[in-house]
Write a protein that holds these residues in place. Structure first.
Motif, PDB file in Angstrom:
ATOM      1  N   ASP A 111      20.825 -86.396  16.155  1.00  0.00           N
ATOM      2  CA  ASP A 111      19.725 -87.021  16.893  1.00  0.00           C
ATOM      3  C   ASP A 111      18.438 -86.306  16.537  1.00  0.00           C
ATOM      4  O   ASP A 111      18.399 -85.080  16.460  1.00  0.00           O
ATOM      5  N   ARG A 167      19.335 -84.132  22.203  1.00  0.00           N
ATOM      6  CA  ARG A 167      20.414 -83.226  21.799  1.00  0.00           C
ATOM      7  C   ARG A 167      20.749 -82.251  22.921  1.00  0.00           C
ATOM      8  O   ARG A 167      21.924 -81.980  23.196  1.00  0.00           O
ATOM      9  N   ASP A 194      22.712 -90.907  16.927  1.00  0.00           N
ATOM     10  CA  ASP A 194      21.637 -91.805  17.335  1.00  0.00           C
ATOM     11  C   ASP A 194      21.499 -92.889  16.274  1.00  0.00           C
ATOM     12  O   ASP A 194      22.048 -92.780  15.163  1.00  0.00           O
ATOM     13  N   THR A 228      22.657 -94.403  21.588  1.00  0.00           N
ATOM     14  CA  THR A 228      21.276 -94.765  21.298  1.00  0.00           C
ATOM     15  C   THR A 228      20.595 -95.415  22.487  1.00  0.00           C
ATOM     16  O   THR A 228      21.250 -95.933  23.397  1.00  0.00           O
ATOM     17  N   LYS A 231      22.066 -94.579  25.901  1.00  0.00           N
ATOM     18  CA  LYS A 231      21.598 -93.336  26.516  1.00  0.00           C
ATOM     19  C   LYS A 231      21.084 -93.592  27.935  1.00  0.00           C
ATOM     20  O   LYS A 231      20.617 -94.681  28.237  1.00  0.00           O
TER      21      LYS A 231
END
Length: 315
Positions: free
Chosen positions: A189, A195, A242, A272, A294
């Motif tokens: 990412d 992260r 990601d 993502t 996410k």
């Protein structure tokens, strides 16, 4: 402005081809900033806003848009640039990140540019950990090269809304987690904030994390193991990646891994902030094993537990 964004849906085909389109804009200087068009719902004139008592200092207020209350972030203030009063050249970008909709107060919108992720570079290490960029690139403007700075929106939002990384007790499987302790996963990412959120989450079940900033860096690491005769699946349990990253996106990374017989069986979860419906199709196209939008700590741990169960059941 509506004409500028009218064909965004057609542009989604760029994702998965290691290409992207950036919406370019300015704040209160000649510097050019950018956001990925795919995360932009629309660009509007500054709406009427209500200031909420006790709200975060980086919020201009809340606007009512199509029956939805949308928080508007003062982007200048959020990335610590000098502020200027609202004027005729002010606009608001309405975006969707991490399953939430928010607006960003900006200055003039310039245009949209089509680029390859290989043209997008990570910020130099000398920029420090507190900068608000995930990447930068160059464009030609009136015969001159200009730097375009791509904003780390996830960091901006995380400073306004504190994301809880605590994993719910109900999802924890102690029998499986006994086998997870000490296992390694690779997370890829470009956002240091993202992260850190994943590391904090996975550490709760004893998982050790290897971090890469972009897809190309991750691919080089995986290939280095394979070139040394190591089995990639012995080195790591799985990879979380990601989608949007400098130099190589997560879709291209997955395609490269699947195309290399030395690592093609690596378990890959796409993690993502891009929309779920689109990524379900992309997961199938490039061959990811799973997709998580996410930021959802419970689903991150569940993904790791699921992979561990698969391995235990094979024994």
């Amino acid at each position: 402005m509506s004409e500028l964004l009218a064909s965004i849906d057609q542009r989604t085909k760029l994702v998965g081809e290691n290409r992207l389109e950036l919406l370019l804009f300015q704040l209160n200087s000649q510097q050019i900033f950018a956001m990925n068009v795919f995360k932009v719902r629309e660009v509007i004139a500054v709406p009427r806003m209500i200031k909420m008592p006790g709200s975060h200092e980086n919020l201009c207020g809340v606007a009512s848009l199509r029956g939805m209350s949308v928080p508007i972030v003062d982007l200048c203030k959020a990335i610590r640039m000098p502020k200027r009063p609202l004027g005729e050249n002010q606009n608001v970008i309405i975006t969707e990140y991490n399953r939430s909709v928010q607006g960003f107060l900006i200055g003039p919108v310039l245009n949209i540019t089509n680029l390859s992720w290989s043209d997008i570079l990570p910020p130099p290490k000398s920029a420090g950990k507190n900068n608000y960029l995930t990447a930068f690139t160059h464009i030609e403007n009136k015969g001159k090269k200009q730097i375009v700075e791509i904003i780390d929106v996830e960091k901006v939002l995380a400073e306004i809304v504190a994301y809880d990384t605590q994993v719910s007790e109900k999802v924890l499987d102690d029998d499986v987690n006994t086998h997870l302790r000490g296992r390694k996963v690779l997370i890829v990412d470009d956002s240091a904030t993202a992260r850190a959120q994943i590391v904090d989450t996975l550490n709760q079940v004893g998982i050790q994390v290897i971090e890469c900033n972009d897809g190309l860096q991750a691919l080089k690491l995986l290939r280095s193991w394979a070139n040394q005769g190591k089995k990639v699946t012995d080195e790591i349990l799985m990879m979380f990646t990601d989608a949007e990253m400098p130099e190589m996106d997560g879709y291209m990374l997955t395609a490269e891994v699947r195309g290399d017989p030395r690592m093609s069986d690596l378990y890959i979860t796409l993690n993502t902030s891009l929309s779920g419906s689109f990524n379900e199709a992309m997961v199938e196209k490039v061959g990811c094993d799973n997709f998580i939008s996410k930021f959802q700590p419970d689903l991150l741990v569940t993904a790791a537990q699921t992979r561990m169960k698969q391995l235990l059941n094979k024994k």
